[in-house]
Design a protein around this motif. Structure first.
Motif, short mmCIF file in Angstrom:
data_model
loop_
_atom_site.label_atom_id
_atom_site.label_comp_id
_atom_site.label_asym_id
_atom_site.label_seq_id
_atom_site.Cartn_x
_atom_site.Cartn_y
_atom_site.Cartn_z
N UNK A 197 74.09 11.33 66.25
CA UNK A 197 73.55 10.38 67.08
C UNK A 197 72.04 10.84 67.58
N UNK A 198 71.11 10.90 66.60
CA UNK A 198 69.73 11.17 66.79
C UNK A 198 68.79 10.42 65.81
N UNK A 199 67.54 10.14 66.19
CA UNK A 199 66.75 9.25 65.70
C UNK A 199 66.52 9.99 64.09
N UNK A 200 66.70 11.22 63.88
CA UNK A 200 66.58 11.74 62.62
C UNK A 200 67.60 11.50 61.55
N UNK A 201 68.83 11.18 62.19
CA UNK A 201 70.01 11.07 61.40
C UNK A 201 69.58 9.66 60.67
N UNK A 202 70.31 9.61 59.07
CA UNK A 202 70.12 8.47 58.57
C UNK A 202 71.27 7.67 58.51
N UNK A 203 72.14 7.68 59.53
CA UNK A 203 73.24 6.77 59.57
C UNK A 203 72.67 5.34 60.03
N UNK A 204 73.12 4.22 59.57
CA UNK A 204 72.57 3.03 59.79
C UNK A 204 72.48 2.92 61.43
N UNK A 205 71.62 1.93 62.03
CA UNK A 205 71.40 1.50 63.49
C UNK A 205 72.76 1.05 63.88
N UNK A 206 73.21 0.22 63.26
CA UNK A 206 74.38 -0.76 63.71
C UNK A 206 75.56 0.30 64.00
N UNK A 207 75.67 1.33 63.07
CA UNK A 207 76.86 2.25 63.21
C UNK A 207 76.56 3.17 64.33
N UNK A 208 75.05 3.85 64.53
CA UNK A 208 75.00 4.37 65.83
C UNK A 208 75.29 3.64 66.92
N UNK A 209 75.13 2.23 66.99
CA UNK A 209 75.50 1.43 68.19
C UNK A 209 76.81 1.58 68.62
N UNK A 210 77.83 1.46 67.42
CA UNK A 210 79.09 1.52 67.64
C UNK A 210 79.43 2.92 68.39
N UNK A 211 78.94 4.04 68.01
CA UNK A 211 79.17 5.35 68.57
C UNK A 211 78.69 5.22 69.97
N UNK A 212 77.59 4.83 70.20
CA UNK A 212 77.05 4.80 71.78
C UNK A 212 77.92 3.81 72.55
N UNK A 213 78.30 3.04 71.92
CA UNK A 213 79.34 1.86 72.96
C UNK A 213 80.77 2.44 73.26
N UNK A 214 80.96 3.73 72.40
CA UNK A 214 82.42 4.03 72.75
C UNK A 214 82.69 5.01 73.94
N UNK A 215 83.59 4.61 74.53
CA UNK A 215 84.29 5.50 75.57
C UNK A 215 85.09 6.77 75.11
N UNK A 216 85.23 7.67 75.91
CA UNK A 216 86.00 8.80 75.58
C UNK A 216 87.36 8.30 74.87
N UNK A 217 88.05 7.19 75.55
CA UNK A 217 89.22 6.79 75.17
C UNK A 217 89.22 5.93 73.76
N UNK A 218 88.02 5.74 73.17
CA UNK A 218 87.83 4.97 71.86
C UNK A 218 87.97 6.11 70.79
N UNK A 219 87.92 7.35 71.17
CA UNK A 219 87.81 8.39 70.05
C UNK A 219 89.39 8.68 69.95
N UNK A 220 89.84 8.63 68.77
CA UNK A 220 91.35 8.92 68.45
C UNK A 220 91.58 9.97 67.51
N UNK A 221 92.67 10.47 67.35
CA UNK A 221 93.23 11.31 66.24
C UNK A 221 94.31 10.54 65.43
N UNK A 222 94.02 10.57 64.21
CA UNK A 222 95.10 9.63 63.38
C UNK A 222 95.33 10.55 61.97
N UNK A 223 96.46 10.23 61.59
CA UNK A 223 96.95 10.87 60.24
C UNK A 223 97.04 9.79 58.91
N UNK A 224 96.60 8.44 59.66
CA UNK A 224 96.65 7.32 58.57
C UNK A 224 95.56 7.50 57.46
N UNK A 225 94.48 7.99 57.81
CA UNK A 225 93.71 8.02 56.65
C UNK A 225 93.71 8.73 55.47
#
Length: 349
Positions: free
Chosen positions: A196-224
């Motif tokens: 989450x820096x301006x030097x990261x090449x991750x698309x802006x829309x994806x960065x926006x999803x990260x910035x909008x996330x609350x702590x509870x929106x980060x999960x651990x899963x084995x499904x992947x």
């Protein structure tokens, strides 16, 4: 700030930018290195030729030391090690413990070996094999992660080994750096914060999803991929968790075919890597195929910006990050805050 890490590697600040697949490319790595941190290039999704080009790209952008993250279980790991040596890379980073033989080859060529571990016994093992330092990631960290919190795991490892320990999992500011130093670490490693820096090449829309996330929106899963994987909770993650074995297997097969086309890996090579992944883990072959699919799910989000088709690995700190500084601004801010915290503690004493 002078620590065992800065003296070992030759960087100005005890901060490491971790090797995140599809994220830690030449632009981010060189920006982190120029900011005085140790930038680490992610290479698992690159062919050998692509890795050579990426290393040279980073070297053309910075004169500061940087590292490359390798898969110790890759079929061409020895070739990649030789490439690092030939190209003069300062640090070899590993997500899994490298063999004593790989460590010996790198050290004999003057390359520093810094594996990442998630347990004290793993740190003790690589230290005995000759690793120069170790990055220890607690359960707060993004991607594949463990269950033990950094605040419990870090002091265990610091007390167990006599090489520099870098703390990872839950760090994003100067307060965290001072806390890690107080535990006995020689620095901190951060992934999500550098993503989450301006030097990261991750698309802006994806960065926006990260910035909008609350702590509870980060999960651990084995499904992947059958292993504990910390990421943002999305509709796709929820659907994978609901999918039956047949649906998950079909998606894994499609992803494996796509990954093979992008990476140039043969089916035999994928099978070999799958066997290595299963070693010591209770994974079915369906889960191994899901693991082969993971790079494509990450690429869909981190490169293509398709959050509906991809997954977003994330540390819990995504829930407390709300800006996109440059690497230079971020590292400068962390170091200034760390110094202010130390001065306040000294004044109170």
């Amino acid at each position: 700030m002078d620590t065992a890490l800065t003296r070992l590697v030759g960087v100005r600040h005890p901060v490491v930018q971790t090797g995140m697949g599809w994220v830690a490319g030449p632009r981010l790595v060189s920006a982190a290195a120029n900011a005085g941190a140790l930038g680490i290039l992610a290479s698992a999704t690159m062919t050998l030729d692509q890795l050579r080009d990426a290393i040279r790209d980073v070297a053309s952008r910075t004169t500061a030391p940087f590292g490359v993250n390798l898969r110790a279980d890759a079929g061409d790991a020895a070739d990649r090690v030789r490439l690092l040596i030939d190209e003069g890379v300062r640090v070899a980073s590993f997500a899994l413990a490298p063999s004593p033989e790989l460590i010996a080859v790198l050290k004999s060529a003057g390359v520093l070996v810094i594996p990442s571990v998630g347990a004290r016994r793993h740190a003790e093992k690589v230290a005995a094999w000759g690793a120069d330092a170790v990055i220890v990631q607690g359960g707060e960290g993004g991607g594949h992660t463990g269950e033990v919190a950094t605040t419990v795991l870090l002091p265990q490892v610091v007390d167990a080994v006599d090489i520099p320990v870098v703390a990872a999992g839950g760090f994003f500011d100067g307060r965290g750096l001072v806390a890690a130093l107080a535990y006995g670490a020689a620095g901190v490693a951060m992934g999500t914060r550098f993503l989450l820096t301006s030097d990261s090449t991750v698309p802006d829309a994806v960065k926006a999803r990260y910035l909008a996330a609350a702590v509870g929106d980060v999960t651990v899963t084995r499904a992947v991929d059958g292993l504990p994987h910390r990421m943002l909770r999305t509709d796709l993650v929820a659907s994978l968790e609901r999918a039956g074995r047949a649906g998950a297997l079909l998606q894994a097969l499609r992803g494996a075919v796509a990954y093979r086309g992008l990476s140039g890996v043969t089916w035999r090579g994928m099978l070999r890597d799958g066997r290595a992944l299963r070693h010591g883990k209770d994974l079915t072959w369906s889960q191994v195929l899901l693991a082969a699919n993971t790079p494509m799910l990450l690429r869909a989000a981190m490169v293509e910006g398709r959050t509906d088709r991809g997954v977003m690995a994330s540390g819990q700190v995504a829930g407390v990050i709300d800006d996109l500084p440059s690497c230079a601004e971020l590292v400068d801010r962390i170091m200034k805050e760390a110094e202010e915290v130390r001065e306040r503690l000294t004044a109170r004493r």
